[in-house]
Design a protein around this motif. Structure first.
Motif, short mmCIF file in Angstrom:
data_model
loop_
_atom_site.label_atom_id
_atom_site.label_comp_id
_atom_site.label_asym_id
_atom_site.label_seq_id
_atom_site.Cartn_x
_atom_site.Cartn_y
_atom_site.Cartn_z
N ASP A 17 -23.45 -9.88 -26.00
CA ASP A 17 -24.01 -9.03 -24.89
C ASP A 17 -24.21 -9.66 -23.45
OD1 ASP A 17 -25.98 -7.84 -26.40
OD2 ASP A 17 -26.10 -10.41 -27.42
N ALA A 18 -22.97 -10.63 -22.83
CA ALA A 18 -22.17 -11.13 -21.21
C ALA A 18 -22.35 -9.66 -21.13
CB ALA A 18 -22.22 -12.26 -22.17
N PHE A 78 -30.73 -0.52 -14.57
CA PHE A 78 -29.45 -0.83 -14.86
C PHE A 78 -29.82 -2.47 -14.94
CE2 PHE A 78 -26.39 3.01 -15.33
CZ PHE A 78 -26.71 3.79 -16.18
N VAL A 79 -29.67 -3.09 -13.91
CA VAL A 79 -29.65 -3.77 -13.84
C VAL A 79 -30.69 -4.96 -14.65
CG1 VAL A 79 -29.87 -5.58 -11.55
CG2 VAL A 79 -28.71 -4.25 -11.00
N LEU A 80 -31.21 -4.35 -14.46
CA LEU A 80 -32.93 -5.44 -15.01
C LEU A 80 -32.98 -4.68 -16.61
CD1 LEU A 80 -36.07 -4.60 -12.92
CD2 LEU A 80 -34.30 -6.39 -13.31
N GLY A 81 -31.85 -3.71 -17.16
CA GLY A 81 -32.17 -3.51 -18.13
C GLY A 81 -33.73 -3.18 -18.21
N ALA A 129 -29.83 -1.34 -23.42
CA ALA A 129 -29.65 -2.77 -22.48
C ALA A 129 -28.29 -3.92 -23.83
CB ALA A 129 -30.24 -2.95 -21.92
N GLY A 130 -29.38 -4.02 -24.72
CA GLY A 130 -28.41 -5.04 -24.95
C GLY A 130 -30.10 -6.29 -25.64
N ALA A 131 -29.37 -7.47 -26.00
CA ALA A 131 -30.03 -8.51 -26.02
C ALA A 131 -31.17 -9.22 -24.50
CB ALA A 131 -29.66 -9.08 -26.48
N LEU A 132 -29.92 -9.04 -23.62
CA LEU A 132 -30.27 -9.66 -22.11
C LEU A 132 -31.23 -8.00 -21.75
CD1 LEU A 132 -26.93 -11.90 -22.07
CD2 LEU A 132 -29.09 -12.70 -22.76
#
Length: 150
Positions: A17-18, A78-81, A129-132
């Protein structure tokens, strides 16, 4: 840790996730930075319009600002997801056009950065985007929900 974990580096999966956040943030910042001069300077926007005209794009005076704002929006997403799958799809399409219209003239090496952005866009469009991410916060399925937005 087992021998199999050591050989396959399976424990690294804990950082997935990171790593996905780093990928999104790095690529998103690159896209925003890449168009910021066109957003803040009429001269740079005109130079981009001229560039598009040189390579035979239709309606370069309309397409230049449209493309700049699409890239900016994709970068911010992308930055914010946020709306990451849509942003990934737009990123892939945008840079396929760049390869077909411009980059192929310079050969494989010239097209490689755009190709990387196509592949990253496709990855994010298909994996989310994943979890974060804002997607996870905003579109997390409620009880009884059917689908995940990430």
């Amino acid at each position: 840790m087992t021998a199999a974990d050591l050989i396959t580096l399976r424990p690294l999966a804990r950082g997935a996730d990171a790593a996905l956040l780093a990928l999104r943030a790095g690529v998103g910042a690159f896209l925003v930075f890449g168009v910021w001069d066109n957003i803040t300077s009429a001269e740079h926007m005109q130079a981009f319009t001229t560039f598009l005209d040189k390579f035979g794009f239709p309606w370069p005076h309309l397409l230049a600002p449209f493309d700049v704002w699409v890239q900016f929006a994709v970068g911010v997403c992308f930055v914010l997801g946020l709306l990451t799958r849509w942003a990934g799809l737009l990123c892939a399409v945008n840079f396929i056009v760049a390869i077909v219209m411009v980059d192929h003239h310079g050969g494989w090496r010239a097209a490689f950065p755009s190709m990387c952005l196509v592949l990253i866009g496709l990855y994010l469009a298909t994996h989310g985007a994943g979890a974060l991410s804002a997607d996870r916060l905003l579109f997390r399925p409620r009880r009884g929900g059917l689908a995940r937005a990430d």
